[in-house]
Scaffold this motif. Structure first.
Motif, PDB file in Angstrom:
ATOM      1  N   ASP A 181       0.828  -1.210   0.000  1.00 43.86           N
ATOM      2  CA  ASP A 181       0.000   0.000   0.000  1.00 43.86           C
ATOM      3  C   ASP A 181       0.856   1.252   0.000  1.00 43.86           C
ATOM      4  O   ASP A 181       0.354   2.354   0.032  1.00 43.86           O
ATOM      5  N   PHE A 182       2.185   1.048   0.023  1.00 47.45           N
ATOM      6  CA  PHE A 182       3.081   2.184   0.189  1.00 47.45           C
ATOM      7  C   PHE A 182       3.962   2.289  -1.042  1.00 47.45           C
ATOM      8  O   PHE A 182       5.051   1.736  -1.083  1.00 47.45           O
ATOM      9  N   VAL A 183       3.458   2.941  -2.076  1.00 46.06           N
ATOM     10  CA  VAL A 183       4.259   3.142  -3.277  1.00 46.06           C
ATOM     11  C   VAL A 183       4.494   4.644  -3.396  1.00 46.06           C
ATOM     12  O   VAL A 183       3.595   5.397  -3.792  1.00 46.06           O
ATOM     13  N   PRO A 184       5.672   5.097  -3.003  1.00 45.28           N
ATOM     14  CA  PRO A 184       5.894   6.547  -2.925  1.00 45.28           C
ATOM     15  C   PRO A 184       5.582   7.295  -4.212  1.00 45.28           C
ATOM     16  O   PRO A 184       5.065   8.417  -4.154  1.00 45.28           O
ATOM     17  N   GLU A 185       5.856   6.705  -5.357  1.00 44.56           N
ATOM     18  CA  GLU A 185       5.506   7.391  -6.606  1.00 44.56           C
ATOM     19  C   GLU A 185       4.014   7.686  -6.669  1.00 44.56           C
ATOM     20  O   GLU A 185       3.608   8.783  -7.078  1.00 44.56           O
ATOM     21  N   GLU A 186       3.208   6.697  -6.273  1.00 46.14           N
ATOM     22  CA  GLU A 186       1.754   6.896  -6.362  1.00 46.14           C
ATOM     23  C   GLU A 186       1.275   7.902  -5.324  1.00 46.14           C
ATOM     24  O   GLU A 186       0.384   8.715  -5.585  1.00 46.14           O
ATOM     25  N   ILE A 187       1.886   7.836  -4.127  1.00 47.09           N
ATOM     26  CA  ILE A 187       1.522   8.799  -3.089  1.00 47.09           C
ATOM     27  C   ILE A 187       1.864  10.209  -3.556  1.00 47.09           C
ATOM     28  O   ILE A 187       1.059  11.137  -3.445  1.00 47.09           O
ATOM     29  N   ALA A 188       3.067  10.365  -4.106  1.00 45.63           N
ATOM     30  CA  ALA A 188       3.499  11.691  -4.558  1.00 45.63           C
ATOM     31  C   ALA A 188       2.618  12.178  -5.698  1.00 45.63           C
ATOM     32  O   ALA A 188       2.237  13.352  -5.748  1.00 45.63           O
ATOM     33  N   ASP A 189       2.271  11.297  -6.626  1.00 45.74           N
ATOM     34  CA  ASP A 189       1.387  11.695  -7.716  1.00 45.74           C
ATOM     35  C   ASP A 189       0.049  12.164  -7.180  1.00 45.74           C
ATOM     36  O   ASP A 189      -0.475  13.211  -7.588  1.00 45.74           O
TER      37      ASP A 189
ATOM     38  N   LYS B 173      -1.893  18.148   2.937  1.00 49.22           N
ATOM     39  CA  LYS B 173      -2.264  16.932   2.200  1.00 49.22           C
ATOM     40  C   LYS B 173      -1.139  15.895   2.238  1.00 49.22           C
ATOM     41  O   LYS B 173      -1.395  14.689   2.373  1.00 49.22           O
ATOM     42  N   LEU B 174       0.111  16.348   2.121  1.00 49.40           N
ATOM     43  CA  LEU B 174       1.227  15.392   2.131  1.00 49.40           C
ATOM     44  C   LEU B 174       1.334  14.706   3.495  1.00 49.40           C
ATOM     45  O   LEU B 174       1.527  13.488   3.576  1.00 49.40           O
ATOM     46  N   VAL B 175       1.191  15.480   4.573  1.00 47.28           N
ATOM     47  CA  VAL B 175       1.254  14.878   5.908  1.00 47.28           C
ATOM     48  C   VAL B 175       0.143  13.843   6.080  1.00 47.28           C
ATOM     49  O   VAL B 175       0.386  12.707   6.506  1.00 47.28           O
ATOM     50  N   LEU B 176      -1.068  14.230   5.730  1.00 48.47           N
ATOM     51  CA  LEU B 176      -2.213  13.330   5.910  1.00 48.47           C
ATOM     52  C   LEU B 176      -2.057  12.070   5.054  1.00 48.47           C
ATOM     53  O   LEU B 176      -2.323  10.948   5.513  1.00 48.47           O
ATOM     54  N   THR B 177      -1.600  12.234   3.827  1.00 47.19           N
ATOM     55  CA  THR B 177      -1.452  11.091   2.920  1.00 47.19           C
ATOM     56  C   THR B 177      -0.360  10.137   3.413  1.00 47.19           C
ATOM     57  O   THR B 177      -0.515   8.909   3.356  1.00 47.19           O
ATOM     58  N   MET B 178       0.749  10.705   3.905  1.00 50.01           N
ATOM     59  CA  MET B 178       1.818   9.852   4.407  1.00 50.01           C
ATOM     60  C   MET B 178       1.375   9.056   5.627  1.00 50.01           C
ATOM     61  O   MET B 178       1.617   7.855   5.731  1.00 50.01           O
ATOM     62  N   ILE B 179       0.723   9.721   6.585  1.00 46.68           N
ATOM     63  CA  ILE B 179       0.282   8.999   7.795  1.00 46.68           C
ATOM     64  C   ILE B 179      -0.698   7.895   7.408  1.00 46.68           C
ATOM     65  O   ILE B 179      -0.619   6.769   7.905  1.00 46.68           O
ATOM     66  N   THR B 180      -1.619   8.224   6.512  1.00 41.35           N
ATOM     67  CA  THR B 180      -2.600   7.228   6.072  1.00 41.35           C
ATOM     68  C   THR B 180      -1.904   6.034   5.430  1.00 41.35           C
ATOM     69  O   THR B 180      -2.253   4.868   5.690  1.00 41.35           O
ATOM     70  N   ALA B 181      -0.891   6.302   4.590  1.00 41.75           N
ATOM     71  CA  ALA B 181      -0.167   5.201   3.940  1.00 41.75           C
ATOM     72  C   ALA B 181       0.590   4.374   4.980  1.00 41.75           C
ATOM     73  O   ALA B 181       0.544   3.139   4.963  1.00 41.75           O
ATOM     74  N   TRP B 182       1.295   5.054   5.889  1.00 39.92           N
ATOM     75  CA  TRP B 182       2.054   4.333   6.923  1.00 39.92           C
ATOM     76  C   TRP B 182       1.159   3.430   7.755  1.00 39.92           C
ATOM     77  O   TRP B 182       1.583   2.381   8.233  1.00 39.92           O
TER      78      TRP B 182
ATOM     79  N   VAL C  76      -0.698  13.386  -4.302  1.00 39.33           N
ATOM     80  CA  VAL C  76      -0.608  14.662  -3.607  1.00 39.33           C
ATOM     81  C   VAL C  76      -0.363  15.801  -4.591  1.00 39.33           C
ATOM     82  O   VAL C  76      -1.069  16.816  -4.587  1.00 39.33           O
ATOM     83  N   PHE C  77       0.641  15.639  -5.444  1.00 42.71           N
ATOM     84  CA  PHE C  77       1.109  16.789  -6.214  1.00 42.71           C
ATOM     85  C   PHE C  77       0.242  17.081  -7.434  1.00 42.71           C
ATOM     86  O   PHE C  77       0.221  18.206  -7.923  1.00 42.71           O
ATOM     87  N   GLN C  78      -0.464  16.091  -7.957  1.00 44.46           N
ATOM     88  CA  GLN C  78      -1.239  16.349  -9.165  1.00 44.46           C
ATOM     89  C   GLN C  78      -2.622  16.908  -8.886  1.00 44.46           C
ATOM     90  O   GLN C  78      -3.188  17.597  -9.723  1.00 44.46           O
ATOM     91  N   THR C  79      -3.166  16.627  -7.700  1.00 44.32           N
ATOM     92  CA  THR C  79      -4.579  16.967  -7.493  1.00 44.32           C
ATOM     93  C   THR C  79      -4.830  17.989  -6.392  1.00 44.32           C
ATOM     94  O   THR C  79      -5.955  18.435  -6.226  1.00 44.32           O
ATOM     95  N   THR C  80      -3.794  18.360  -5.636  1.00 39.64           N
ATOM     96  CA  THR C  80      -4.009  19.229  -4.480  1.00 39.64           C
ATOM     97  C   THR C  80      -3.745  20.687  -4.854  1.00 39.64           C
ATOM     98  O   THR C  80      -2.745  20.974  -5.510  1.00 39.64           O
ATOM     99  N   PRO C  81      -4.628  21.621  -4.431  1.00 43.02           N
ATOM    100  CA  PRO C  81      -4.304  23.040  -4.619  1.00 43.02           C
ATOM    101  C   PRO C  81      -2.961  23.355  -3.968  1.00 43.02           C
ATOM    102  O   PRO C  81      -2.652  22.813  -2.887  1.00 43.02           O
ATOM    103  N   VAL C  82      -2.169  24.205  -4.605  1.00 43.66           N
ATOM    104  CA  VAL C  82      -0.814  24.475  -4.115  1.00 43.66           C
ATOM    105  C   VAL C  82      -0.810  24.871  -2.646  1.00 43.66           C
ATOM    106  O   VAL C  82       0.040  24.436  -1.868  1.00 43.66           O
ATOM    107  N   GLY C  83      -1.769  25.676  -2.248  1.00 39.71           N
ATOM    108  CA  GLY C  83      -1.807  26.160  -0.870  1.00 39.71           C
ATOM    109  C   GLY C  83      -2.089  25.086   0.167  1.00 39.71           C
ATOM    110  O   GLY C  83      -1.941  25.316   1.363  1.00 39.71           O
TER     111      GLY C  83
END
Lengths: 200, 200
Positions: A68-76, A90-99, A78-85
């Protein structure tokens, strides 16, 4: 075991599946290439045909599919769909959820500190994750400066969070809080490291 | 060896001095109570008269005098004399300077990951450092809220920084930068964790 079952001829997949189980049960330090070979019914002398060393095998177990932990997919995600601000939160929440997903949780907890003793593995993982974060950041933000430094800063806080949450288990507020609360608190830090003024 | 030489009757000091040398040379994981007893000319069965376990002995080696790393003194220096608006920058700079002082540097580098495998030691160290930071913060800032959480947040980023600087040595920008540069970059993070709005 999670994910597809390897077919009879998929020796590499069989090794990976057994390695994943052993790393999770015993931890990285106590699991030898020999014991993985034995569990996989592979002659120990043939192991290096599939994986050059234990750190390569572990990297593949941690970062490769099926987990469930594929950093490329997690990064995609986060970075492709999240408003910059909102990237930091989003990155913190996504990482904790993946971990904390079922396929990763125990492996992270069992191995977070012991993998640190394997310099080659640490170096590989750090470079891989820095590249993934830096690459996605550059793709999203165009000509943003200090991409490598920004990725290293993000990693430093995320590694510290992982240790606070999964190693300092008994003593840390960060072990007990909800993922969303931690994202609120650490989001601004990661946001500044990603896209803010880092003062250099 | 640094600091005072123990006198002939100072068995406890002699054990500490030998333990400090062995931890630095071999790392925490590979150093046994028995090998420290041998190096100190103390009967192994008497070791527990002086130190109840290896983690207690290591804590004393790392945090007790004579070393350059006495967290109480570091915290006093930072919290008693620094303008409130500069606490974050000052704490980062002071910590890096302490970590890289001659008496601490090698011990930190040798042991940063292997101590993490000793749950009791990790728990003791984390609680001690959280208490020290939290106590000084409360003393300086009066009725500031979320003192324990603030201290945990500071520790999470400082642990991440230590790993980025001393474990990810080959791959991390944070390993190569000057302490003052890192203080400029991470100061605002620590500043917010210490006295800013942490959003809970």
């Amino acid at each position: 075991m999670r994910g597809r079952r390897p077919g009879k001829c998929d020796t590499r997949g069989e090794i990976l599946a057994r390695a994943r189980e052993l790393f999770q049960e015993q931890g990285y330090a106590k699991t030898s290439m020999r014991s993985i070979a034995r569990a996989s019914n592979v002659d120990p002398s043939l192991m290096h045909h599939y994986f050059s060393c234990k750190s390569e095998l572990f990297s593949e177990c941690l970062l490769g599919k099926p987990t469930d932990f594929v950093p490329e997919e997690i990064a995609d995600e986060v970075f492709q769909t999240t408003p910059v601000g909102e990237l930091g939160n989003k990155l913190v929440l996504t990482m904790i959820t993946a971990w904390e997903s079922p396929g990763v949780s125990a492996a992270i907890r069992a191995n977070l500190m012991s993998i640190g003793e394997d310099r080659l593995l640490v170096s590989q993982l750090q470079a891989a994750i820095r590249g993934i974060i830096g690459g996605r950041l550059a793709a999203r933000m165009g000509d943003i400066d200090h991409v490598n430094l920004r990725a290293s800063l993000v990693i430093s806080q995320m590694v510290g969070l992982a240790i606070a949450r999964y190693v300092f288990v008994e003593e840390s507020d960060l072990a007990r809080m909800e993922p969303q609360e931690i994202a609120e608190i650490m989001g601004p830090t990661i946001q500044r490291y990603l896209v803010g003024d880092v003062g250099v």
